[in-house]
Design an enzyme around this catalytic site. Structure first.
Site, PDB file in Angstrom:
ATOM      1  N   THR A 110     -41.257  -0.105   4.006  1.00 47.67           N
ATOM      2  CA  THR A 110     -40.856  -0.789   5.245  1.00 47.67           C
ATOM      3  C   THR A 110     -40.566   0.201   6.379  1.00 47.67           C
ATOM      4  OG1 THR A 110     -38.502  -0.705   4.722  1.00 47.67           O
ATOM      5  CG2 THR A 110     -39.734  -2.601   3.875  1.00 47.67           C
ATOM      6  N   ASP A 202     -43.062  16.710   5.571  1.00 47.51           N
ATOM      7  CA  ASP A 202     -41.806  16.097   5.132  1.00 47.51           C
ATOM      8  C   ASP A 202     -40.716  17.169   5.134  1.00 47.51           C
ATOM      9  OD1 ASP A 202     -39.644  15.203   3.351  1.00 47.51           O
ATOM     10  OD2 ASP A 202     -40.949  13.469   3.047  1.00 47.51           O
ATOM     11  N   ASP A 205     -38.546  17.581   1.855  1.00 50.03           N
ATOM     12  CA  ASP A 205     -39.318  18.164   0.753  1.00 50.03           C
ATOM     13  C   ASP A 205     -39.571  19.654   0.986  1.00 50.03           C
ATOM     14  OD1 ASP A 205     -39.387  15.847  -0.675  1.00 50.03           O
ATOM     15  OD2 ASP A 205     -41.400  15.257  -0.030  1.00 50.03           O
TER      16      ASP A 205
HETATM   17  C1  PRP Z   1     -36.627  11.794   6.952  1.00 49.87           C
HETATM   18  C2  PRP Z   1     -35.942  12.557   8.074  1.00 49.87           C
HETATM   19  C3  PRP Z   1     -35.159  11.486   8.767  1.00 49.87           C
HETATM   20  C4  PRP Z   1     -36.073  10.301   8.656  1.00 49.87           C
HETATM   21  C5  PRP Z   1     -36.781  10.135   9.966  1.00 49.87           C
HETATM   22  O1  PRP Z   1     -35.758  11.573   5.915  1.00 49.87           O
HETATM   23  O2  PRP Z   1     -35.167  13.640   7.614  1.00 49.87           O
HETATM   24  O3  PRP Z   1     -33.905  11.225   8.177  1.00 49.87           O
HETATM   25  O4  PRP Z   1     -37.010  10.592   7.610  1.00 49.87           O
HETATM   26  O5  PRP Z   1     -37.548   9.003   9.939  1.00 49.87           O
HETATM   27  P1  PRP Z   1     -37.276   7.756  10.901  1.00 49.87           P
HETATM   28  O6  PRP Z   1     -37.044   8.304  12.269  1.00 49.87           O
HETATM   29  O7  PRP Z   1     -38.541   6.998  10.780  1.00 49.87           O
HETATM   30  O8  PRP Z   1     -36.102   7.005  10.364  1.00 49.87           O
HETATM   31  P2  PRP Z   1     -36.225  10.884   4.551  1.00 49.87           P
HETATM   32  O9  PRP Z   1     -36.159   9.407   4.653  1.00 49.87           O
HETATM   33  O10 PRP Z   1     -37.553  11.453   4.167  1.00 49.87           O
HETATM   34  O11 PRP Z   1     -35.088  11.330   3.539  1.00 49.87           O
HETATM   35  P3  PRP Z   1     -34.766  12.779   2.976  1.00 49.87           P
HETATM   36  O12 PRP Z   1     -34.244  13.610   4.117  1.00 49.87           O
HETATM   37  O13 PRP Z   1     -33.727  12.527   1.942  1.00 49.87           O
HETATM   38  O14 PRP Z   1     -36.028  13.360   2.411  1.00 49.87           O
HETATM   39  N1  URA Z   2     -39.634  12.351   7.960  1.00 49.65           N
HETATM   40  C1  URA Z   2     -40.152  13.602   7.788  1.00 49.65           C
HETATM   41  O1  URA Z   2     -39.614  14.398   7.009  1.00 49.65           O
HETATM   42  N2  URA Z   2     -41.238  13.931   8.483  1.00 49.65           N
HETATM   43  C2  URA Z   2     -41.840  13.094   9.324  1.00 49.65           C
HETATM   44  O2  URA Z   2     -42.839  13.476   9.947  1.00 49.65           O
HETATM   45  C3  URA Z   2     -41.294  11.797   9.489  1.00 49.65           C
HETATM   46  C4  URA Z   2     -40.177  11.455   8.795  1.00 49.65           C
END
Ligand code: PRP
Ligand code: URA
Length: 212
Positions: A110, A202, A205
């Site tokens: 989503t 990411d 990651d």
């Molecule tokens: C990533 C990033 C933000 C989010 C941004 O986190 O660090 O928190 O996505 O996306 P948005 O603007 O569409 O909300 P992620 O959900 O991958 O979690 P993580 O940091 O635990 O890997």
């Molecule tokens: N979260 C990430 O880590 N990278 C992106 O490009 C978007 C969301």
């Protein structure tokens, strides 16, 4: 200017480091170090207008010297996981800051933010609050985190990221029109899975070596 409250910090040192961050060949260890360094450099720029109050100290020569102290406490609020990589650099620069933690991940299907943890400093209402996450993609996570800070009473909030997408800015400013966002770059857009393009991949990651 498309977004009145979007501030892009384009210092050459930051731009060079962001270029390395984007490079797929940059190893995890260097990526972590770069995130910490860029975040500290950006905070240095974004805090240049912080309010101060005058203080006097006595020097070892028995003389009084006029100086300043920050007028407000600083609260640093990283969004887990990737925001933790930024905290490291920023907290080194402002060791007196209080730290709050917000756990949010983005649902892969989503793309909506899912909150799993929130612990904010008790004095956040008076603090200058800096919410941080390297990526402002769809803007859902950032907007939700800032809402949590506001709900806890925070009145002086800025959001610090490294890359922002135009869609994310639209969504963020629709929810928080007067909260300034500081970024190192405004990228072109998002792919079908909500990743920023050209982006850096990411962030969580690459910080923590959990790439598939
Ligand atoms: C990533 C990033 C933000 C989010 C941004 O986190 O660090 O928190 O996505 O996306 P948005 O603007 O569409 O909300 P992620 O959900 O991958 O979690 P993580 O940091 O635990 O890997
Ligand atoms: N979260 C990430 O880590 N990278 C992106 O490009 C978007 C969301």
């Amino acid at each position: 200017m498309r977004f009145k409250q979007l501030h892009t910090i384009t210092h050459p040192l930051i731009r060079e480091k962001v270029t390395k961050l984007r490079d797929r060949a940059t190893p995890n260890r260097e990526f972590r170090q770069l995130i910490a360094e860029i975040s500290a450099l950006m905070v240095f720029e974004m805090t240049q207008n912080l309010l101060t109050r005058p203080v006097t100290v006595e020097t070892p020569l028995g003389k009084r010297a006029k100086g300043v102290k920050l007028a407000r406490r600083i609260a640093l609020v990283p969004i887990w996981r990737a925001g933790l990589g930024m905290l490291e650099g920023v907290h080194r620069l402002i060791p007196s800051a209080g730290v709050g933690h917000i756990g949010i991940y983005r649902d892969e299907v989503t793309l909506q933010p899912v909150e799993y943890f929130c612990k904010l400093p008790p004095n956040i209402a008076e603090a200058q609050t800096i919410v941080m996450d390297p990526m402002l993609a769809t803007g859902g996570s950032a907007a939700h985190a800032v809402s949590l800070c506001k709900r806890a009473g925070a009145k002086h909030i800025s959001f610090l990221c490294l890359l922002a997408a135009p869609d994310g800015c639209e969504r963020f400013f629709a929810a928080h029109p007067s909260t300034p966002v500081f970024t190192a770059a405004l990228d072109d857009g998002l792919n079908s899975r909500g990743y920023i393009l050209p982006g850096l991949g990411d962030a969580g990651d690459r910080l923590y070596g959990t790439e598939k």
